[in-house]
Scaffold this motif. Structure first.
Motif, mmCIF file in Angstrom:
data_model
loop_
_atom_site.group_PDB
_atom_site.id
_atom_site.type_symbol
_atom_site.label_atom_id
_atom_site.label_comp_id
_atom_site.label_asym_id
_atom_site.label_seq_id
_atom_site.Cartn_x
_atom_site.Cartn_y
_atom_site.Cartn_z
ATOM 1 N N UNK A 182 0.826 -1.208 0.000
ATOM 2 C CA UNK A 182 0.000 0.000 0.000
ATOM 3 C C UNK A 182 0.859 1.255 0.000
ATOM 4 N N UNK A 183 1.935 1.221 0.799
ATOM 5 C CA UNK A 183 2.829 2.370 0.839
ATOM 6 C C UNK A 183 3.482 2.645 -0.503
ATOM 7 N N UNK A 184 3.857 1.573 -1.224
ATOM 8 C CA UNK A 184 4.451 1.749 -2.546
ATOM 9 C C UNK A 184 3.447 2.325 -3.535
ATOM 10 N N UNK A 185 2.194 1.869 -3.442
ATOM 11 C CA UNK A 185 1.161 2.417 -4.318
ATOM 12 C C UNK A 185 0.964 3.908 -4.053
ATOM 13 N N UNK A 186 0.897 4.280 -2.785
ATOM 14 C CA UNK A 186 0.698 5.683 -2.442
ATOM 15 C C UNK A 186 1.891 6.526 -2.881
ATOM 16 N N UNK A 187 3.086 5.975 -2.722
ATOM 17 C CA UNK A 187 4.296 6.709 -3.115
ATOM 18 C C UNK A 187 4.330 6.933 -4.617
ATOM 19 N N UNK A 188 3.988 5.892 -5.372
ATOM 20 C CA UNK A 188 4.004 6.016 -6.827
ATOM 21 C C UNK A 188 2.933 6.975 -7.326
ATOM 22 N N UNK A 189 1.778 6.988 -6.648
ATOM 23 C CA UNK A 189 0.689 7.867 -7.077
ATOM 24 C C UNK A 189 0.866 9.295 -6.583
ATOM 25 N N UNK A 190 1.714 9.497 -5.559
ATOM 26 C CA UNK A 190 1.876 10.826 -5.004
ATOM 27 C C UNK A 190 0.665 11.308 -4.258
ATOM 28 N N UNK A 191 -0.081 10.367 -3.650
ATOM 29 C CA UNK A 191 -1.304 10.686 -2.921
ATOM 30 C C UNK A 191 -1.213 10.144 -1.496
ATOM 31 N N UNK A 192 -1.902 10.775 -0.544
ATOM 32 C CA UNK A 192 -1.874 10.276 0.833
ATOM 33 C C UNK A 192 -2.864 9.134 1.040
ATOM 34 N N UNK A 193 -2.459 8.171 1.844
ATOM 35 C CA UNK A 193 -3.306 7.048 2.228
ATOM 36 C C UNK A 193 -3.258 6.929 3.745
ATOM 37 N N UNK A 194 -4.422 7.008 4.389
ATOM 38 C CA UNK A 194 -4.514 6.894 5.847
ATOM 39 C C UNK A 194 -5.045 5.512 6.202
ATOM 40 N N UNK A 195 -4.242 4.783 6.962
ATOM 41 C CA UNK A 195 -4.668 3.490 7.482
ATOM 42 C C UNK A 195 -5.213 3.710 8.889
ATOM 43 N N UNK A 196 -6.516 3.543 9.058
ATOM 44 C CA UNK A 196 -7.146 3.711 10.361
ATOM 45 C C UNK A 196 -7.256 2.334 11.028
ATOM 46 N N UNK A 197 -6.333 2.062 11.934
ATOM 47 C CA UNK A 197 -6.329 0.775 12.633
ATOM 48 C C UNK A 197 -7.158 0.940 13.910
ATOM 49 N N UNK A 198 -8.380 0.457 13.863
ATOM 50 C CA UNK A 198 -9.301 0.623 14.983
ATOM 51 C C UNK A 198 -9.139 -0.525 15.988
ATOM 52 N N UNK A 199 -8.990 -0.160 17.245
ATOM 53 C CA UNK A 199 -8.863 -1.141 18.316
ATOM 54 C C UNK A 199 -7.727 -2.110 18.019
ATOM 55 N N UNK A 200 -6.572 -1.561 17.660
ATOM 56 C CA UNK A 200 -5.435 -2.391 17.286
ATOM 57 C C UNK A 200 -4.199 -2.046 18.085
ATOM 58 N N UNK A 201 -3.279 -3.005 18.142
ATOM 59 C CA UNK A 201 -2.013 -2.806 18.832
ATOM 60 C C UNK A 201 -0.957 -2.322 17.838
ATOM 61 N N UNK A 202 0.131 -1.791 18.375
ATOM 62 C CA UNK A 202 1.247 -1.389 17.531
ATOM 63 C C UNK A 202 1.873 -2.632 16.914
ATOM 64 N N UNK A 203 2.203 -2.540 15.638
ATOM 65 C CA UNK A 203 2.901 -3.629 14.974
ATOM 66 C C UNK A 203 3.746 -3.058 13.844
ATOM 67 N N UNK A 204 4.630 -3.900 13.308
ATOM 68 C CA UNK A 204 5.511 -3.451 12.238
ATOM 69 C C UNK A 204 4.692 -3.021 11.034
ATOM 70 N N UNK A 205 5.036 -1.880 10.490
ATOM 71 C CA UNK A 205 4.296 -1.320 9.361
ATOM 72 C C UNK A 205 5.237 -0.466 8.536
#
Length: 310
Positions: A182-205
């Motif tokens: 997803x990050x690569x897609x957003x980088x290539x498109x030059x657009x922001x992407x917000x991942x809303x992790x609801x009720x989630x713990x920290x993890x590698x991203x």
């Protein structure tokens, strides 16, 4: 006709998907080339950052929010989902306000379980929050795979000013590989992407930033006699913690969102939200406790010393 770099990028993505379906590790060469193509796509573009108008936060973000990548917005429990969603929508309204193409719509991909608990977007509420409902699209896929495909397609099209992807918890089918894609897609498109992790713990991203958002009490307008004016609840307020960024020191602050001017400002926790001082129920001397209370703890018996177990 599709441009050659984009066609190669699609080919690498297909190879990655085939390897995943066959249970094989993703080819390192394809992953490296995919990342190189994404960087090449953004090499000719200036690194866009959006200042949020709060000095301490903008300094921690190296000038502002990046507009060409993946950012994560997290809530600790499901009851805080509306706060994290509200902060993401406030960022989207700010981006839409500053964008050169202010007619580009916003896409919100909701999670089915989260929407059952926290609700779905409401047109009048979006308008009061500073967004134009006519330029807001809502998608409710049934499965996570469909939501990921929709987010990648939205990024590839470049038609949306902001794309918001809502995910509940830490699903097994959404890990570092998926977030990196997803990050690569957003980088290539030059657009922001917000991942809303609801009720989630920290993890590698692969997200460059991670915000923890909690609700904070809104300011209440008081009359001169300290009484509350009816219907005087103020603007939305968020307790924001910057968990991941280039700045190693975590930053925590309270932000107020002004939907009319579409801007953030630092806020203080209102006095009515602070816990009251603990005072004695009466000022006289305490009465002695009854000797035969049924809930009185029993006296300790003899204490025996045992040898330490080997």
């Amino acid at each position: 006709m599709v441009q050659a770099p984009m066609a190669r990028e699609r080919l690498f993505a297909l190879r990655e998907e085939i390897a995943r379906l066959e249970g094989k590790p993703v080819p390192a060469m394809a992953a490296a080339r995919q990342e190189a193509l994404a960087e090449r796509g953004g090499a000719g573009k200036e690194k866009h950052r959006l200042p949020l108008g709060v000095t301490a936060l903008d300094e921690a973000l190296d000038g502002g929010l990046p507009l060409d990548g993946l950012s994560e917005i997290r809530s600790q429990c499901l009851r805080d989902a509306t706060a994290s969603a509200g902060f993401a929508l406030a960022l989207s309204a700010l981006i839409q306000k500053q964008a050169a193409d202010d007619l580009a719509p916003i896409l919100w991909i909701t999670d089915r379980v989260t929407s059952m608990e926290a609700g779905v977007p409401y047109a009048l509420g979006l308008k009061d929050f500073g967004l134009d409902p006519k330029r807001f699209l809502h998608a409710a896929p049934r499965k996570l795979d469909e939501a990921l495909w929709l987010a990648e397609t939205a990024m590839e099209s470049g038609a949306f000013a902001v794309t918001l992807l809502e995910v509940k918890g830490n699903p097994a089918h959404f890990g570092l590989t998926e977030s990196r894609r997803l990050g690569l897609r957003a980088k290539a498109a030059g657009r922001p992407l917000f991942l809303m992790r609801q009720s989630g713990e920290e993890e590698a991203s692969s997200a460059a930033l991670r915000f923890l958002v909690e609700p904070a009490p809104a300011a209440i307008r008081l009359l001169p006699d300290r009484s509350m004016l009816g219907g005087s609840i103020g603007n939305p307020v968020f307790r924001l913690t910057l968990e991941k960024s280039r700045n190693p020191a975590p930053l925590s602050l309270i932000l107020e969102w002004n939907p009319h001017d579409r801007q953030f400002s630092p806020a203080r926790e209102p006095e009515h939200a602070r816990p009251p001082l603990k005072r004695a129920a009466h000022s006289g001397p305490r009465l002695p406790a009854s000797a035969n209370r049924p809930d009185r703890s029993a006296e300790m018996g003899p204490v025996l010393a045992f040898d330490q177990a080997s």
